[in-house]
Enzyme design. Structure first.
Site, PDB file in Angstrom:
ATOM      1  N   VAL A  31       0.867  -1.175   0.000  1.00 56.22           N
ATOM      2  CA  VAL A  31       0.000   0.000   0.000  1.00 56.22           C
ATOM      3  C   VAL A  31       0.901   1.222   0.000  1.00 56.22           C
ATOM      4  O   VAL A  31       1.849   1.309   0.792  1.00 56.22           O
ATOM      5  CB  VAL A  31      -0.927   0.025   1.227  1.00 56.22           C
ATOM      6  CG1 VAL A  31      -1.862   1.230   1.160  1.00 56.22           C
ATOM      7  CG2 VAL A  31      -1.714  -1.274   1.342  1.00 56.22           C
ATOM      8  N   CYS A  32       0.633   2.161  -0.902  1.00 60.81           N
ATOM      9  CA  CYS A  32       1.375   3.423  -0.955  1.00 60.81           C
ATOM     10  C   CYS A  32       2.880   3.146  -1.104  1.00 60.81           C
ATOM     11  O   CYS A  32       3.295   2.373  -1.960  1.00 60.81           O
ATOM     12  CB  CYS A  32       1.055   4.244   0.281  1.00 60.81           C
ATOM     13  SG  CYS A  32       1.493   5.989   0.163  1.00 60.81           S
ATOM     14  N   THR A  33       3.700   3.738  -0.233  1.00 60.35           N
ATOM     15  CA  THR A  33       5.153   3.596  -0.360  1.00 60.35           C
ATOM     16  C   THR A  33       5.684   2.288   0.209  1.00 60.35           C
ATOM     17  O   THR A  33       6.903   2.084   0.250  1.00 60.35           O
ATOM     18  CB  THR A  33       5.873   4.776   0.319  1.00 60.35           C
ATOM     19  OG1 THR A  33       5.424   4.883   1.673  1.00 60.35           O
ATOM     20  CG2 THR A  33       5.587   6.081  -0.411  1.00 60.35           C
ATOM     21  N   THR A  62       2.534   3.146  -7.051  1.00 60.65           N
ATOM     22  CA  THR A  62       2.704   3.639  -5.687  1.00 60.65           C
ATOM     23  C   THR A  62       2.092   5.027  -5.654  1.00 60.65           C
ATOM     24  O   THR A  62       1.522   5.485  -6.652  1.00 60.65           O
ATOM     25  CB  THR A  62       4.192   3.660  -5.280  1.00 60.65           C
ATOM     26  OG1 THR A  62       4.289   3.998  -3.893  1.00 60.65           O
ATOM     27  CG2 THR A  62       4.985   4.671  -6.096  1.00 60.65           C
TER      28      THR A  62
END
Length: 319
Positions: free
Chosen positions: A104-106, A124
């Site tokens: 998730v995300c970074t 990302t």
């Protein structure tokens, strides 16, 4: 049906929503279909961690033992920027044996540093996509989709997109009815298409430094149905078409044509979500001219025709 263990990694500086979003989805699916998921959280040493917003998260255990997880979730947040070498080593040693790797995300940065994203198409948070692509040339980074699934690896964009990805995984595992029930309980849509863009047109491009170019950006946003050819926009900025196109790209990071495409798409999306206007009227108001031209743009950039997009994202009337 075999129970799937979902292991969520916790680390200092984690974005709390990157953790709780997917956890709530899988927990909701377990309530809908008992025995479907077992959710575990873990840190390197089994101790609590502090999220980027100051919340203290207490894990179920440590990463001392090899994982028996079916799905490994790696959340993002400030703690991923430096990346604890011990965590990278753990991911490198154990990640390949996990059937489903999720970031998730970074969190994608950690997977990339462990070499687990090489050869995969991933996404990302858009703000960190250039860095991920620069630091890991073996990874095919796409900054636009909400989430991307490529074989064993599933990656998502910023924060709430982790919910979208988790719902897609639940739909794959348990079927659409289960995922829809969870989505309704969480009061979210089932579901944004994975290739829906993760940002609106304005944040997607930088604001130009020079006033004439900023004014052109504003004009485009306020007049999506106008003549927005390079020649017309260049005249408004009092520049030659060639100089305008070069300056616009240098200051905004995108071409005039692509910026216009994004503004028109964003305008049409908002009308589909917020009004009852017909497809033909929206296509004219958004600068497409014809419903077919708008349909092609939606399918290309969002993976769904306008009517399907409206069905998914327009709120239901009250009562």
């Amino acid at each position: 049906m075999a129970q799937r263990t979902v292991l969520v990694l916790l680390l200092d500086g984690v974005q709390s929503l990157d953790v709780t979003g997917p956890v709530e989805v899988f927990a909701g699916a377990e309530k809908h279909t008992p025995g479907s998921y077992r959710i575990r959280t873990a840190t390197l040493d089994g101790g609590p961690v502090r999220s980027s917003s100051g919340l203290t998260l207490v894990p179920d255990g440590s990463l001392a033992e090899p994982p028996t997880a079916h799905t490994l979730v790696v959340p993002g947040g400030e703690g991923t920027r430096a990346g604890d070498p011990r965590l990278i080593d753990w991911l490198r040693a154990h990640g390949p044996s996990v059937p489903r790797l999720v970031s998730v995300c970074t969190g994608a940065i950690l997977l990339a540093r462990a070499g687990l994203l090489d050869g995969h198409r991933v996404t990302t948070h858009w703000a960190y996509a250039p860095t991920l692509a620069r630091d890991h040339p073996a990874v095919d980074v796409d900054p636009e989709p909400v989430f991307v699934r490529d074989g064993q690896v599933s990656t998502s964009a910023g924060v709430t997109s982790g919910i979208d990805l988790a719902l897609a995984l639940v739909e794959e595992d348990l079927g659409r009815d289960a995922a829809l029930t969870v989505a309704r309980h969480l009061v979210v849509f089932l579901r944004r298409p994975g290739n829906q863009t993760q940002f609106s047109a304005r944040p997607a491009a930088q604001t130009a430094h020079r006033a004439p170019l900023r004014e052109v950006q504003q004009w485009i946003t306020e007049h999506p149905a106008a003549d927005l050819s390079v020649e017309s926009l260049a005249a408004r900025a009092r520049l030659s078409p060639r100089h305008f196109a070069r300056a616009f790209r240098a200051e905004t990071g995108t071409t005039p044509g692509r910026y216009v495409d994004r503004v028109r798409l964003e305008h049409a999306r908002r009308l589909l979500e917020d009004t009852a206007d017909g497809i033909e009227a929206i296509s004219r108001a958004s600068g497409y001219g014809t419903p077919e031209a708008m349909r092609r743009a939606f399918v290309r950039d969002l993976g769904a025709a306008p009517a399907e997009y409206r069905r998914r994202f327009r709120p239901l009337p009250a009562g």
